[in-house]
Design an enzyme around this catalytic site. Structure first.
Site, mmCIF file in Angstrom:
data_model
loop_
_atom_site.group_PDB
_atom_site.id
_atom_site.type_symbol
_atom_site.label_atom_id
_atom_site.label_comp_id
_atom_site.label_asym_id
_atom_site.label_seq_id
_atom_site.Cartn_x
_atom_site.Cartn_y
_atom_site.Cartn_z
ATOM 1 N N LYS A 39 28.922 -3.241 7.880
ATOM 2 C CA LYS A 39 30.231 -2.732 6.866
ATOM 3 C C LYS A 39 30.780 -3.335 5.907
ATOM 4 O O LYS A 39 31.322 -4.683 6.528
ATOM 5 C CB LYS A 39 31.277 -1.955 8.060
ATOM 6 C CG LYS A 39 32.372 -1.243 7.514
ATOM 7 C CD LYS A 39 33.155 -0.521 8.704
ATOM 8 C CE LYS A 39 34.248 -1.414 9.202
ATOM 9 N NZ LYS A 39 35.368 -1.413 8.311
ATOM 10 N N ASP A 65 33.211 1.018 3.454
ATOM 11 C CA ASP A 65 34.457 1.589 3.883
ATOM 12 C C ASP A 65 35.645 1.426 2.937
ATOM 13 O O ASP A 65 36.344 0.518 3.330
ATOM 14 C CB ASP A 65 34.686 1.141 5.325
ATOM 15 C CG ASP A 65 35.797 1.559 6.070
ATOM 16 O OD1 ASP A 65 36.370 2.625 5.751
ATOM 17 O OD2 ASP A 65 36.470 0.869 6.977
ATOM 18 N N LYS A 67 37.603 3.943 2.055
ATOM 19 C CA LYS A 67 38.720 4.982 2.376
ATOM 20 C C LYS A 67 39.377 5.572 1.003
ATOM 21 O O LYS A 67 40.562 5.460 0.863
ATOM 22 C CB LYS A 67 39.953 4.406 3.409
ATOM 23 C CG LYS A 67 39.328 3.928 4.705
ATOM 24 C CD LYS A 67 40.234 3.525 5.623
ATOM 25 C CE LYS A 67 39.687 3.153 6.900
ATOM 26 N NZ LYS A 67 39.069 1.961 7.097
ATOM 27 N N ASP A 70 42.400 10.264 -3.613
ATOM 28 C CA ASP A 70 43.092 10.466 -4.794
ATOM 29 C C ASP A 70 42.756 11.852 -5.198
ATOM 30 O O ASP A 70 42.179 12.661 -4.296
ATOM 31 C CB ASP A 70 42.393 9.574 -5.666
ATOM 32 C CG ASP A 70 43.542 9.220 -7.041
ATOM 33 O OD1 ASP A 70 43.985 10.361 -7.467
ATOM 34 O OD2 ASP A 70 43.572 8.071 -7.399
ATOM 35 N N THR A 125 44.448 4.671 13.038
ATOM 36 C CA THR A 125 45.017 4.187 14.497
ATOM 37 C C THR A 125 46.325 3.353 14.355
ATOM 38 O O THR A 125 46.979 2.854 15.296
ATOM 39 C CB THR A 125 43.808 3.150 15.169
ATOM 40 O OG1 THR A 125 43.251 2.151 14.299
ATOM 41 C CG2 THR A 125 42.814 4.411 15.570
ATOM 42 N N ARG A 216 34.523 -8.710 15.048
ATOM 43 C CA ARG A 216 34.615 -10.176 15.387
ATOM 44 C C ARG A 216 33.671 -10.427 16.817
ATOM 45 O O ARG A 216 33.550 -11.728 16.730
ATOM 46 C CB ARG A 216 36.166 -10.428 15.587
ATOM 47 C CG ARG A 216 36.751 -10.666 14.290
ATOM 48 C CD ARG A 216 38.286 -10.437 14.541
ATOM 49 N NE ARG A 216 38.737 -8.766 14.724
ATOM 50 C CZ ARG A 216 39.949 -8.168 15.074
ATOM 51 N NH1 ARG A 216 40.746 -9.092 14.946
ATOM 52 N NH2 ARG A 216 39.976 -7.067 15.201
#
Ligand code: C5P
Length: 237
Positions: A39, A65, A67, A70, A125, A216
């Protein structure tokens, strides 16, 4: 179009939240034998532009990714502009509404059989109840997630990005239709970092995740390839 995994294999997406395309490409090469996708996000894309994609995409399929959010015409144009980069998955904000999601899907369709999946992000989140209320959303995150999930799928999204705790409610409400991509994953014993509510890879897949996103615990490991392999093997291969 990337196929949803039918068995335990091919479910790991490694989030390459690292500065620089060279480092991202090196990590992609290391984890590629044990991950379905990698990603790339806004930080790298804003720093280095579309050119950051090629060296990574040469090593593993890419979940881009960004996001997008518009007016429909602009999002459709962005999807058309991104299409030549060859991403396997793209994200849009469900909050952009049904016409925007439909426009993203239509623009993706124009790519043909190799088109990216259009995944809708419901409620970030990072948004708690009071942050949602500040944006005019009463009733909390859980109901808003389901409202946006239903709308996004009806508008033509291929799937959703959701947290581990949303997987079961979304499957209950929408069945098998949405491809579910799930971050907030920590192998048992891994450091949480800034993630607070997490699930293990096994828990998320058992609840109905198609793909899990892990950053990570893999990219920060002394041996990222071994960390990715251990996660994939924990799912039964
Ligand atoms: O390093 P870590 O495993 O926490 O990385 C998870 C990745 O998934 C990051 O790229 C993060 O931005 C993303 N993500 C998330 N939670 C969400 C949506 C995306 O952690 N709700």
């Amino acid at each position: 179009m990337i196929a949803r995994p039918a068995g335990p294999a091919g479910r790991l997406i490694v989030a390459l939240d690292v500065p620089g395309a060279a480092r991202a490409a090196a990590l992609a090469a290391q984890v590629a034998p044990h991950a379905a996708l990698v990603k790339l996000g806004l930080e790298l894309f804003c720093a280095e532009g579309p050119a950051a994609m090629a060296p990574v995409a040469a090593r593993a399929p890419v979940f881009l990714d960004l996001k997008l959010h518009d007016i429909p015409n602009t999002v459709a144009g962005a999807v058309r502009s991104l299409a030549p980069l060859g991403a396997a998955m793209l994200t849009v904000h469900a909050g952009g509404g049904p016409a925007m999601i439909a426009a993203a899907r239509e623009a993706a369709e124009a790519v043909g059989a190799a088109r990216p999946l259009i995944l809708a992000v419901t409620v970030l989140t990072s948004m708690d109840e009071s942050a949602l209320a500040a944006t005019g959303v009463a009733g909390g995150a859980a109901s808003q997630v389901l409202r946006l999930a239903r709308m996004a799928m009806a508008a033509g999204a291929d799937g959703l990005v959701c947290s581990p705790r949303e997987v079961a409610p979304i499957r209950d409400a929408l069945g098998e239709a949405p491809a579910l991509v799930v971050p907030g994953i920590r192998p048992a014993g891994a450091a949480l970092g800034d993630q607070s509510r997490v699930a293990t890879p096994e828990e998320a897949v058992r609840d109905g995740a198609d793909w899990i996103v892990v950053g990570r615990p893999v990219t920060g490991a002394a041996d990222p390839a071994a960390a990715a392999r251990a996660i994939t093997e924990s799912l039964g291969r």
